[in-house]
Design a protein around this motif. Sequence first.
Motif, PDB file in Angstrom:
ATOM      1  N   SER A 120       0.947  -6.704  -2.486  1.00 22.35           N
ATOM      2  CA  SER A 120       0.030  -7.092  -1.408  1.00 22.35           C
ATOM      3  C   SER A 120      -1.397  -6.882  -1.904  1.00 22.35           C
ATOM      4  O   SER A 120      -1.628  -6.221  -2.927  1.00 22.35           O
ATOM      5  CB  SER A 120       0.262  -6.237  -0.171  1.00 22.35           C
ATOM      6  N   ARG A 121      -2.333  -7.427  -1.166  1.00 21.98           N
ATOM      7  CA  ARG A 121      -3.737  -7.219  -1.528  1.00 21.98           C
ATOM      8  C   ARG A 121      -4.074  -5.734  -1.517  1.00 21.98           C
ATOM      9  O   ARG A 121      -4.797  -5.251  -2.382  1.00 21.98           O
ATOM     10  CB  ARG A 121      -4.652  -7.949  -0.546  1.00 21.98           C
TER      11      ARG A 121
ATOM     12  N   ARG B 166       0.819  -1.206   0.000  1.00 20.46           N
ATOM     13  CA  ARG B 166       0.000   0.000   0.000  1.00 20.46           C
ATOM     14  C   ARG B 166       0.863   1.270   0.000  1.00 20.46           C
ATOM     15  O   ARG B 166       0.483   2.286  -0.573  1.00 20.46           O
ATOM     16  CB  ARG B 166      -0.898   0.000   1.244  1.00 20.46           C
TER      17      ARG B 166
ATOM     18  N   ASN C 290      10.830  -1.187   5.182  1.00 19.40           N
ATOM     19  CA  ASN C 290       9.626  -0.597   5.763  1.00 19.40           C
ATOM     20  C   ASN C 290      10.051   0.529   6.700  1.00 19.40           C
ATOM     21  O   ASN C 290      11.061   0.417   7.380  1.00 19.40           O
ATOM     22  CB  ASN C 290       8.853  -1.674   6.541  1.00 19.40           C
ATOM     23  N   LYS C 291       9.261   1.599   6.730  1.00 15.93           N
ATOM     24  CA  LYS C 291       9.686   2.721   7.577  1.00 15.93           C
ATOM     25  C   LYS C 291       9.293   2.531   9.039  1.00 15.93           C
ATOM     26  O   LYS C 291       9.777   3.251   9.904  1.00 15.93           O
ATOM     27  CB  LYS C 291       9.137   4.044   7.026  1.00 15.93           C
TER      28      LYS C 291
ATOM     29  N   GLN D 115      -2.161 -12.966   6.113  1.00 15.80           N
ATOM     30  CA  GLN D 115      -2.611 -13.388   4.784  1.00 15.80           C
ATOM     31  C   GLN D 115      -1.525 -13.161   3.735  1.00 15.80           C
ATOM     32  O   GLN D 115      -1.471 -13.872   2.743  1.00 15.80           O
ATOM     33  CB  GLN D 115      -3.888 -12.637   4.380  1.00 15.80           C
ATOM     34  N   HIS D 116      -0.693 -12.149   3.935  1.00 14.66           N
ATOM     35  CA  HIS D 116       0.413 -11.946   2.993  1.00 14.66           C
ATOM     36  C   HIS D 116       1.541 -12.934   3.276  1.00 14.66           C
ATOM     37  O   HIS D 116       2.062 -13.567   2.351  1.00 14.66           O
ATOM     38  CB  HIS D 116       0.933 -10.504   3.046  1.00 14.66           C
TER      39      HIS D 116
ATOM     40  N   ASP E  74      12.510   4.982   4.542  1.00 15.62           N
ATOM     41  CA  ASP E  74      11.473   5.398   3.600  1.00 15.62           C
ATOM     42  C   ASP E  74      11.789   4.807   2.227  1.00 15.62           C
ATOM     43  O   ASP E  74      12.858   5.057   1.671  1.00 15.62           O
ATOM     44  CB  ASP E  74      11.459   6.932   3.529  1.00 15.62           C
ATOM     45  N   LEU E  75      10.844   4.035   1.703  1.00 13.93           N
ATOM     46  CA  LEU E  75      11.104   3.324   0.454  1.00 13.93           C
ATOM     47  C   LEU E  75      11.443   4.276  -0.683  1.00 13.93           C
ATOM     48  O   LEU E  75      12.198   3.921  -1.589  1.00 13.93           O
ATOM     49  CB  LEU E  75       9.913   2.434   0.085  1.00 13.93           C
TER      50      LEU E  75
ATOM     51  N   SER F 189       3.207  -4.465   5.279  1.00 12.87           N
ATOM     52  CA  SER F 189       3.249  -4.583   6.738  1.00 12.87           C
ATOM     53  C   SER F 189       3.527  -6.008   7.211  1.00 12.87           C
ATOM     54  O   SER F 189       4.146  -6.212   8.245  1.00 12.87           O
ATOM     55  CB  SER F 189       1.943  -4.074   7.346  1.00 12.87           C
TER      56      SER F 189
ATOM     57  N   THR G  56      -4.799 -15.877  -0.498  1.00  8.72           N
ATOM     58  CA  THR G  56      -5.806 -15.977  -1.542  1.00  8.72           C
ATOM     59  C   THR G  56      -5.272 -15.466  -2.868  1.00  8.72           C
ATOM     60  O   THR G  56      -6.018 -15.232  -3.799  1.00  8.72           O
ATOM     61  CB  THR G  56      -7.062 -15.201  -1.127  1.00  8.72           C
TER      62      THR G  56
ATOM     63  N   GLN H  83      -1.038 -10.464  -6.954  1.00  8.09           N
ATOM     64  CA  GLN H  83      -1.256 -10.609  -5.508  1.00  8.09           C
ATOM     65  C   GLN H  83      -0.601 -11.857  -4.946  1.00  8.09           C
ATOM     66  O   GLN H  83      -0.840 -12.969  -5.407  1.00  8.09           O
ATOM     67  CB  GLN H  83      -2.749 -10.636  -5.188  1.00  8.09           C
ATOM     68  N   VAL H  84       0.209 -11.652  -3.924  1.00  8.32           N
ATOM     69  CA  VAL H  84       0.861 -12.749  -3.218  1.00  8.32           C
ATOM     70  C   VAL H  84       0.136 -12.945  -1.896  1.00  8.32           C
ATOM     71  O   VAL H  84      -0.152 -11.968  -1.212  1.00  8.32           O
ATOM     72  CB  VAL H  84       2.348 -12.411  -2.960  1.00  8.32           C
TER      73      VAL H  84
HETATM   74  C1  LIG Z   1     -10.023 -12.973   3.299  1.00 10.25           C
HETATM   75  C2  LIG Z   1      -8.785 -12.168   3.191  1.00 10.25           C
HETATM   76  C3  LIG Z   1      -7.807 -12.570   2.322  1.00 10.25           C
HETATM   77  C4  LIG Z   1      -6.646 -11.825   2.162  1.00 10.25           C
HETATM   78  N1  LIG Z   1      -5.714 -12.270   1.291  1.00 10.25           N
HETATM   79  C5  LIG Z   1      -4.576 -11.552   1.140  1.00 10.25           C
HETATM   80  C6  LIG Z   1      -3.555 -11.980   0.245  1.00 10.25           C
HETATM   81  O1  LIG Z   1      -3.679 -13.012  -0.442  1.00 10.25           O
HETATM   82  N2  LIG Z   1      -2.447 -11.220   0.132  1.00 10.25           N
HETATM   83  C7  LIG Z   1      -2.262 -10.057   0.856  1.00 10.25           C
HETATM   84  O2  LIG Z   1      -1.216  -9.402   0.695  1.00 10.25           O
HETATM   85  N3  LIG Z   1      -3.203  -9.653   1.704  1.00 10.25           N
HETATM   86  C8  LIG Z   1      -4.364 -10.348   1.857  1.00 10.25           C
HETATM   87  N4  LIG Z   1      -5.307  -9.889   2.713  1.00 10.25           N
HETATM   88  C9  LIG Z   1      -5.161  -8.528   3.295  1.00 10.25           C
HETATM   89  C10 LIG Z   1      -4.253  -8.438   4.513  1.00 10.25           C
HETATM   90  O3  LIG Z   1      -4.999  -8.741   5.671  1.00 10.25           O
HETATM   91  C11 LIG Z   1      -3.675  -7.011   4.631  1.00 10.25           C
HETATM   92  O4  LIG Z   1      -4.737  -6.090   4.713  1.00 10.25           O
HETATM   93  C12 LIG Z   1      -2.770  -6.604   3.472  1.00 10.25           C
HETATM   94  O5  LIG Z   1      -1.795  -7.600   3.217  1.00 10.25           O
HETATM   95  C13 LIG Z   1      -2.080  -5.296   3.775  1.00 10.25           C
HETATM   96  O6  LIG Z   1      -1.330  -4.841   2.684  1.00 10.25           O
HETATM   97  P1  LIG Z   1      -0.066  -3.882   2.906  1.00 10.25           P
HETATM   98  O7  LIG Z   1       0.917  -4.541   3.786  1.00 10.25           O
HETATM   99  O8  LIG Z   1       0.394  -3.458   1.559  1.00 10.25           O
HETATM  100  O9  LIG Z   1      -0.714  -2.584   3.566  1.00 10.25           O
HETATM  101  P2  LIG Z   1      -0.593  -2.014   5.039  1.00 10.25           P
HETATM  102  O10 LIG Z   1      -0.940  -3.029   6.043  1.00 10.25           O
HETATM  103  O11 LIG Z   1      -1.316  -0.729   5.030  1.00 10.25           O
HETATM  104  O12 LIG Z   1       0.968  -1.752   5.215  1.00 10.25           O
HETATM  105  C14 LIG Z   1       1.679  -0.725   4.582  1.00 10.25           C
HETATM  106  C15 LIG Z   1       3.095  -0.745   5.158  1.00 10.25           C
HETATM  107  O13 LIG Z   1       3.896   0.200   4.482  1.00 10.25           O
HETATM  108  C16 LIG Z   1       4.730   0.872   5.404  1.00 10.25           C
HETATM  109  N5  LIG Z   1       5.066   2.181   4.806  1.00 10.25           N
HETATM  110  C17 LIG Z   1       4.233   3.239   4.607  1.00 10.25           C
HETATM  111  N6  LIG Z   1       4.884   4.239   3.973  1.00 10.25           N
HETATM  112  C18 LIG Z   1       6.148   3.793   3.756  1.00 10.25           C
HETATM  113  C19 LIG Z   1       7.292   4.352   3.133  1.00 10.25           C
HETATM  114  N7  LIG Z   1       7.268   5.582   2.581  1.00 10.25           N
HETATM  115  N8  LIG Z   1       8.430   3.619   3.095  1.00 10.25           N
HETATM  116  C20 LIG Z   1       8.470   2.375   3.644  1.00 10.25           C
HETATM  117  N9  LIG Z   1       7.412   1.793   4.251  1.00 10.25           N
HETATM  118  C21 LIG Z   1       6.268   2.496   4.292  1.00 10.25           C
HETATM  119  C22 LIG Z   1       3.928   0.970   6.668  1.00 10.25           C
HETATM  120  O14 LIG Z   1       4.782   1.082   7.786  1.00 10.25           O
HETATM  121  C23 LIG Z   1       3.156  -0.369   6.647  1.00 10.25           C
HETATM  122  O15 LIG Z   1       3.872  -1.373   7.336  1.00 10.25           O
HETATM  123  C24 LIG Z   1      -6.474 -10.632   2.905  1.00 10.25           C
HETATM  124  C25 LIG Z   1      -7.450 -10.236   3.806  1.00 10.25           C
HETATM  125  C26 LIG Z   1      -8.596 -10.983   3.959  1.00 10.25           C
HETATM  126  C27 LIG Z   1      -9.638 -10.544   4.926  1.00 10.25           C
END
Ligand SMILES: Cc1cc2nc3c(=O)[nH]c(=O)nc-3n(C[C@H](O)[C@H](O)[C@H](O)COP(=O)(O)OP(=O)(O)OC[C@H]3O[C@@H](n4cnc5c(N)ncnc54)[C@H](O)[C@@H]3O)c2cc1C
Lengths: 309, 249
Positions: free
Chosen positions: A224-225, A199, A276-277, A261-262, A294-295, A257, A242, A238-239
């Motif tokens: 990520s999702r 994200r 990750n920051k 699930q990831h 910071d990425l 993060s 699911t 998507q890794v």
């Molecule tokens: C039924 C179900 C199935 C799912 N299946 C999957 C799946 O297959 N795969 C999957 O990935 N998820 C899945 N999820 C979702 C999962 O629960 C998380 O919501 C998702 O993985 C979060 O994605 P993220 O880490 O990109 O986002 P976030 O959790 O928002 O994390 C963002 C990260 O980026 C960091 N960050 C922010 N800005 C910067 C920056 N400038 N530099 C460096 N770091 C920074 C933050 O510190 C944070 O750790 C599923 C959820 C459900 C309910």
Amino acid sequence: MAVLVLADHDGSAVTQPTRSAVAAASKLGDVTVLVLGPRTAADSAAKVAGVAKVLHTEDVLYANGLAEPLAALLVAMAPEYSHLLAPASAAGKNVMPRLAALLDVQVISDIADVVDADTFVRPIYAGNALATVKSADPKKVITVRAASFDPAAAEGGSAAVEAAPKGEDPGLSNFLGAEIAKSERPELTAAKVVVSGGRAMGSAENFHIIESVADKLGAAVGASRAAVDAGYAPNDHQVGQTGKIVAPDLYIAVGISGAIQHLAGMKDSKVIVAINKDEEAPIFSVADYGLVGDLFKVMPEFESELAKK
Amino acid sequence: MKLLVPVKRVVDYNVKVRVKADHTGVETANVKMSMNPFDEIAVEEAVRLKEKGAATEIIAVSAGPTACQEQIRTALAMGADRGILIEHDGILEPLAVAKLLKAVIAKESPDLVILGKQAIDDDMNATGQMLAALLGWPQGTYASKVEPADGGIKVTREVDGGLERLQLKLPAIVTTDLRLNEPRYASLPNIMKARKKPIETLKPADLGVDVSPRLTVLKVEEPPKRQAGKKVGSVQELVEKLRNEAKVI
Ligand SMILES: Cc1cc2nc3c(=O)[nH]c(=O)nc-3n(C[C@H](O)[C@H](O)[C@H](O)COP(=O)(O)OP(=O)(O)OC[C@H]3O[C@@H](n4cnc5c(N)ncnc54)[C@H](O)[C@@H]3O)c2cc1C
Ligand SMILES: Nc1ncnc2c1ncn2[C@@H]1O[C@H](COP(=O)(O)O)[C@@H](O)[C@H]1O
């Protein structure tokens, strides 16, 4: 009794996950591979180490992988096989449960190990537990988690290629079309290196930061999702639990993060790097090398450092 | 169009599950339970079809212990019209669930059944396809878009390389992928209204279905734990380690 593997192919050769399914099948009996598509794909299957026979058809009925005619064909072929396997790809997961129900057996999804002819290990609860299950069914219908089996070698076999039987068309569905992304990068589930963005990438444009580092490393791109839902990356990137299950030599998670699930989709990678920051991010608990930062600053530096020899 | 939506009661996706000390399964006592997330998406899709005027009635069905009523109530609060509980204590595998659903479908004659693609407890990804097989119906799995079209339905599917589109005859089976929609939260008035909606209770025996499992769970173990490694101080150090210590680039 012989064992049947339903192959996935890319139009010219069988995929690496198919060769992983062959590796799993080799533990169960003599392997026959079914290839639906061009002759070149069947020829590639015949060369895979451990394959005893290839059955092949170019029948257009199977050209688009529709589950209904394909399951009907597999039912007709089933009497000759003790086990019927497919890689746990979108195609395999679509058709094998349908086949199993037609045979009145319980499908065994996404196996990670073969214990014996009736007993298999499979992950449950997003890989937080591993269940060893024994099937009482007379025939086993299985999908194989490719990341858990070293693929059979692409070369070394010299199986005969024979014509597959003809099946019925139940005429229940029609293929309208597809948007399949063509990419020069390696396929996610076969890549030795994967770079994934989360994200934190913030936009589809910013995802190029991931892509250009991936290109320096000859890597596949994952997401990520959250990144896929936000439209930063396509769905097939998507890794996770699911999405796709990957186990490359090197997995680099950028701005992800580390939700369970990831992690379910990548924690069997040999070496994991997290950028990750937030130093408290759960991804660091599975990372071999963690870099807090910071990425948007780290990734350009990473790219130029990779360019140096 | 009449719709049937099977909803499964599962351990909530936020719970970090723990394997039982005796290796017979995972700890489910005193753990938060919820509707399978993919089934929320299925209910949402059904409700949207009804709001668009494409559907007339939505029946939510759950198979499992009495407590599955909670998940049926959630579906009713989201907009389903009535519920069916198929009460059974003990393991229900996808084949057994598919047989139970087939028997319910024989009584209810829905035109479309929308299931989740995968239950996040057993991760089987099977029930929809198995049900489609038992009924001899077409299947549109991993749907990211569902549109009634030409007397049938058009389904956009998430597949390995991207997306594909199918036209299915009705009656049909659809299974939901994550990006089909974003499920709504039930409002308080709708939760109150849902309390008055009917839930019928059946037993597998009423439906003439043998639900004996085909798989015996010999043991359930924790996967090998990954050790957290080290933090590196700079990009230079990271690249040096990847080259010379891990030797992966
Ligand atoms: C039924 C179900 C199935 C799912 N299946 C999957 C799946 O297959 N795969 C999957 O990935 N998820 C899945 N999820 C979702 C999962 O629960 C998380 O919501 C998702 O993985 C979060 O994605 P993220 O880490 O990109 O986002 P976030 O959790 O928002 O994390 C963002 C990260 O980026 C960091 N960050 C922010 N800005 C910067 C920056 N400038 N530099 C460096 N770091 C920074 C933050 O510190 C944070 O750790 C599923 C959820 C459900 C309910
Ligand atoms: N016990 C159950 N009761 C109702 N629906 C179920 C049940 N088990 C599975 N399903 C449905 O089938 C889908 C796929 O489950 P599974 O095949 O177990 O991964 C779920 O998302 C539900 O829609």
